[in-house]
Design a protein around this motif. Structure first.
Motif, PDB file in Angstrom:
ATOM      1  N   VAL A 115       0.845  -1.201   0.000  1.00 57.11           N
ATOM      2  CA  VAL A 115       0.000   0.000   0.000  1.00 57.11           C
ATOM      3  C   VAL A 115       0.876   1.245   0.000  1.00 57.11           C
ATOM      4  N   GLY A 116       2.013   1.179   0.679  1.00 63.40           N
ATOM      5  CA  GLY A 116       2.926   2.321   0.730  1.00 63.40           C
ATOM      6  C   GLY A 116       3.507   2.668  -0.624  1.00 63.40           C
ATOM      7  N   LEU A 117       3.471   1.725  -1.569  1.00 61.20           N
ATOM      8  CA  LEU A 117       3.953   2.015  -2.924  1.00 61.20           C
ATOM      9  C   LEU A 117       2.815   2.341  -3.888  1.00 61.20           C
ATOM     10  N   ILE A 118       1.691   1.628  -3.729  1.00 63.88           N
ATOM     11  CA  ILE A 118       0.562   1.826  -4.659  1.00 63.88           C
ATOM     12  C   ILE A 118      -0.120   3.176  -4.449  1.00 63.88           C
ATOM     13  N   GLN A 119      -0.332   3.536  -3.184  1.00 63.64           N
ATOM     14  CA  GLN A 119      -1.112   4.748  -2.891  1.00 63.64           C
ATOM     15  C   GLN A 119      -0.460   6.024  -3.436  1.00 63.64           C
ATOM     16  N   PRO A 120       0.853   6.261  -3.303  1.00 66.96           N
ATOM     17  CA  PRO A 120       1.435   7.475  -3.881  1.00 66.96           C
ATOM     18  C   PRO A 120       1.260   7.566  -5.404  1.00 66.96           C
ATOM     19  N   MET A 121       1.335   6.398  -6.073  1.00 68.10           N
ATOM     20  CA  MET A 121       1.128   6.432  -7.528  1.00 68.10           C
ATOM     21  C   MET A 121      -0.313   6.822  -7.863  1.00 68.10           C
ATOM     22  N   LEU A 122      -1.271   6.259  -7.102  1.00 67.62           N
ATOM     23  CA  LEU A 122      -2.670   6.634  -7.324  1.00 67.62           C
ATOM     24  C   LEU A 122      -2.909   8.115  -7.009  1.00 67.62           C
ATOM     25  N   LEU A 123      -2.253   8.590  -5.958  1.00 70.92           N
ATOM     26  CA  LEU A 123      -2.424   9.991  -5.591  1.00 70.92           C
ATOM     27  C   LEU A 123      -1.875  10.915  -6.669  1.00 70.92           C
ATOM     28  N   LEU A 124      -0.735  10.526  -7.254  1.00 72.80           N
ATOM     29  CA  LEU A 124      -0.190  11.329  -8.350  1.00 72.80           C
ATOM     30  C   LEU A 124      -1.178  11.411  -9.510  1.00 72.80           C
ATOM     31  N   LEU A 125      -1.787  10.281  -9.863  1.00 70.92           N
ATOM     32  CA  LEU A 125      -2.736  10.257 -10.980  1.00 70.92           C
ATOM     33  C   LEU A 125      -3.983  11.087 -10.670  1.00 70.92           C
ATOM     34  N   THR A 126      -4.535  10.935  -9.473  1.00 72.10           N
ATOM     35  CA  THR A 126      -5.786  11.630  -9.156  1.00 72.10           C
ATOM     36  C   THR A 126      -5.584  13.132  -8.957  1.00 72.10           C
ATOM     37  N   VAL A 127      -4.509  13.518  -8.258  1.00 74.39           N
ATOM     38  CA  VAL A 127      -4.255  14.955  -8.077  1.00 74.39           C
ATOM     39  C   VAL A 127      -3.931  15.609  -9.415  1.00 74.39           C
ATOM     40  N   GLY A 128      -3.104  14.935 -10.240  1.00 76.19           N
ATOM     41  CA  GLY A 128      -2.815  15.470 -11.574  1.00 76.19           C
ATOM     42  C   GLY A 128      -4.074  15.596 -12.412  1.00 76.19           C
ATOM     43  N   ALA A 129      -4.946  14.571 -12.316  1.00 78.06           N
ATOM     44  CA  ALA A 129      -6.202  14.625 -13.062  1.00 78.06           C
ATOM     45  C   ALA A 129      -7.095  15.748 -12.570  1.00 78.06           C
ATOM     46  N   SER A 130      -7.102  16.023 -11.276  1.00 78.25           N
ATOM     47  CA  SER A 130      -7.933  17.108 -10.740  1.00 78.25           C
ATOM     48  C   SER A 130      -7.472  18.464 -11.270  1.00 78.25           C
ATOM     49  N   ARG A 131      -6.123  18.629 -11.416  1.00 76.28           N
ATOM     50  CA  ARG A 131      -5.611  19.892 -11.951  1.00 76.28           C
ATOM     51  C   ARG A 131      -5.943  20.027 -13.440  1.00 76.28           C
ATOM     52  N   ALA A 132      -5.843  18.914 -14.151  1.00 76.58           N
ATOM     53  CA  ALA A 132      -6.211  18.949 -15.577  1.00 76.58           C
ATOM     54  C   ALA A 132      -7.693  19.254 -15.746  1.00 76.58           C
TER      55      ALA A 132
END
Length: 639
Positions: A115-132
């Protein structure tokens, strides 16, 4: 669009509220991505409680301070492109190191290490998508809102169907922004129409200040001229520019658009209500016939051509000595031609060339001639009197004699009020041209020669109105020759229609005079044009005004007042705006000899003799004492 409407409340929020909203979104994304990381690791959704809840809270506690430090909330909409994504990536990289160190390297009971590896990758995708998404959904609309706020704000006078259509058409206008209506109906005051408030017209001055109004758009196409004058008088102190829609007849298509708006011209303020033309008179000498217009490229001649073309002649002959003017009017008329059976013939010719005029008339055998070719600028003709006489007198004589030789049925001369007791060569030359036609008619010519006399037409070449508008655009001052100078005015289309109708009533030698309404002081005209432009007059009472009026003095040959009749007791005709004058003239046998003497003086360029002959020939002509012919003055100075 629904998405745009949903975005407007977000854009209107205070900046602090917007930052709090984005913080909340990012915190929610931290919780969401932890929950999704558990699902991806375990293959089933788990409740956010116990270790999963602690992981979600830890994610929020670590991410938000890092995001704040990296400035993700300082300019929400500006950080929506590639630089914003790079900033997000750097912030989440730091976050990933800390989060994975806790939950992957060190380990927390109940939380899978992956989870410590998967969650940061998901957060990068979702936060980046929110800015887009913010860029896609809010960014363009935000910029458009900024542009919209910067547009000039306008009010529409009239909340009727035309006003509503105009407001709808201007929803996406890039020129101005409608912020409300003005209407005389007290029952509508305070109500909202299509999101726009309806105000009392009496509140305009206050609205100009509070709403920063720059223009008022008159959406009253059915209102008469008197009503418009009343409305404009009530708005004079508000310092707003006024634009208007055309009349109902010009809006026959039933739709209103921003292209229909035009500056409120001075013809909306002058004269009487337009009288409907007599269509029998309009078509009598034109429809299905060969019609010739001299001076076809001039302001009067070109409008005559437009009106004649609407009446479906068989052939329209355009006579003009200016190549460019002929090209321009022929191109315009060809673009308006809907009946391919109508022939348009652009012909370069000078009316002074008798052989060329006869050649043209023999080729096409016109049935009606409208003679509008003339030099009519008073000061220019005063400085070039010989050319004025050659063109206005002998050009008229050549065209009239050609018409008589070639069997033209009707010949109509366009004359001027300056021909009445003239003080200048231009007016004297036009009166002499009238006398030529009167004499030819009385001499038994088969051609019906008629004269139509009227005053200034708005917008013609040499008219004060376009000059004043240009001077206002240049920042002033408006130049005026005398504070008491007075003129008659009429619109070009109305004048052209009346000329055609008057010509159809001619019996031979008639001098028709158009009813020009009441004369107008030019200084009042200048003041109104300044006010209609949304500006104020600068004078002693208002030294901070925008545009000054400068008095330059009367020019050579210029009169303070113009008249339309030489004699008295004008006779009415079948048209309410056309009268028939009784004017004396010389018999052709006498006038012909006088014209021969005048021609000899022209050949010798003897300006003194020319002036004496004009005073003998033209009743009431009173020339200035000084001779201002440029050639005469140059020759005198060289001696």
């Amino acid at each position: 669009m629904p998405l745009d409407r949903a975005a407007l409340p977000v854009l209107s929020m205070p900046r602090a509220a917007k930052r709090l909203l984005v913080l909340t979104v990012d915190a929610s994304l931290c919780v969401l991505t932890v929950w999704l990381a558990f699902y991806l690791r375990l293959g089933e959704f788990v409740a956010l409680s116990g270790p999963a809840l602690w992981a979600a809270l830890a994610s929020v506690a670590i991410a938000l301070p890092i995001f704040i430090v990296f400035g993700l909330y300082r300019a929400i909409f500006r950080y929506a492109g590639w630089p914003a994504l790079m900033t997000v990536s750097k912030a989440i990289a730091i976050y990933a190191l800390i989060f994975s160190a806790i939950f992957t390297a060190m380990g927390v009971p109940g939380v899978p290490r992956t989870v410590g590896l998967i969650q940061p990758m998901l957060l990068l995708l979702t936060v980046g998508a929110s800015r887009a998404l913010a860029r896609f959904w809010l960014g363009g609309l935000y910029q458009s809102q900024l542009k919209l706020a910067a547009l000039p704000k306008v009010l529409i006078y009239g909340a009727g169907s035309s006003g509503r259509q105009l407001a709808a058409a201007m929803t996406n206008s890039l020129e101005m922004r409608v912020v409300g209506f003005l209407d005389d109906d007290e029952r509508l005051h305070g109500h909202v129409l299509n999101g726009l408030r309806i105000y009392r017209p009496d509140d305009l001055a206050g609205l100009v200040e509070s709403l920063s109004i720059s223009d008022v758009l008159l959406a009253l196409p059915s209102g008469n001229r008197q009503r418009r004058n009343e409305i404009l008088a009530s708005m004079r102190a508000a310092k707003v520019s006024v634009r208007t829609l055309p009349s109902v007849t010009e809006l026959a298509q039933g739709r209103v658009s921003t292209s229909d708006l035009r500056p409120l011209d001075i013809d909306d303020l002058l004269g009487r209500e337009p009288v409907a033309p007599n269509h029998i008179l309009l078509g009598r000498n034109v429809s299905g016939k060969v019609v010739l217009v001299t001076g076809a490229g001039g302001s009067i001649g070109s409008e005559l051509c437009r009106q004649v073309l609407k009446l479906a002649p068989r052939v329209l002959l355009l006579i003009e000595q200016s190549e460019f003017a002929l090209y321009a009017i022929h191109r315009e008329l060809a673009g308006k031609l809907v009946d391919s059976s109508i022939q348009l013939m652009p012909l370069l010719a000078s009316v002074r060339d008798s052989a060329r005029m006869q050649e043209i008339m023999r080729a096409w055998r016109p049935e009606t001639v409208y003679h509008a070719a003339a030099y009519k600028h008073v000061p220019l003709v005063e400085h070039n009197p010989g050319e004025g006489l050659r063109n206005n007198v002998f050009g008229t004589l050549a065209a009239a004699q050609a018409a008589a030789v070639c069997g033209v049925a009707d010949f109509v001369l366009i004359s001027t009020d300056k021909a009445v007791r003239p003080t200048n060569v231009m007016g004297a030359s036009k009166r002499l041209a009238e006398m030529v036609l009167q004499a030819l008619a009385a001499d038994g010519a088969k051609t019906r020669f008629s004269i139509v006399r009227f005053g200034n037409v708005l917008g013609s070449s040499g008219s004060v109105v376009p000059l004043f508008r240009q001077q206002i655009r240049d920042g002033g001052p408006i130049t005026l020759t005398h504070p008491e100078i007075t003129r008659y005015f009429m619109t070009i289309p109305e004048a052209a229609q009346l000329v055609i109708q008057a010509g159809a009533m001619g019996r031979g030698g008639d001098v028709f005079v158009l009813d020009m309404g009441e004369p107008v002081r030019i200084i009042d005209l200048a003041r109104r044009i300044i006010e209609l432009s949304g500006l104020s007059l600068r004078d002693e009472e208002n030294p901070e005004g925008d545009i000054a009026i400068e008095v330059t003095g009367l020019r050579p040959g210029e009169k303070l007042y113009e008249e339309l009749l030489i004699g008295d007791d004008p006779q009415p005709t079948s048209h309410p705006l056309i009268m028939k004058a009784r004017e004396e003239y010389l018999p052709w046998c006498v006038l012909e000899q006088k014209l021969a003497t005048l021609q000899r003086a022209l050949d010798a360029n003897d300006v003194g003799v020319l002036r004496q002959l004009l005073q003998q020939l033209v009743s009431g002509y009173c020339a200035d004492e000084a001779i201002v012919d440029w050639v005469h003055l140059q020759n005198a100075s060289a001696q």
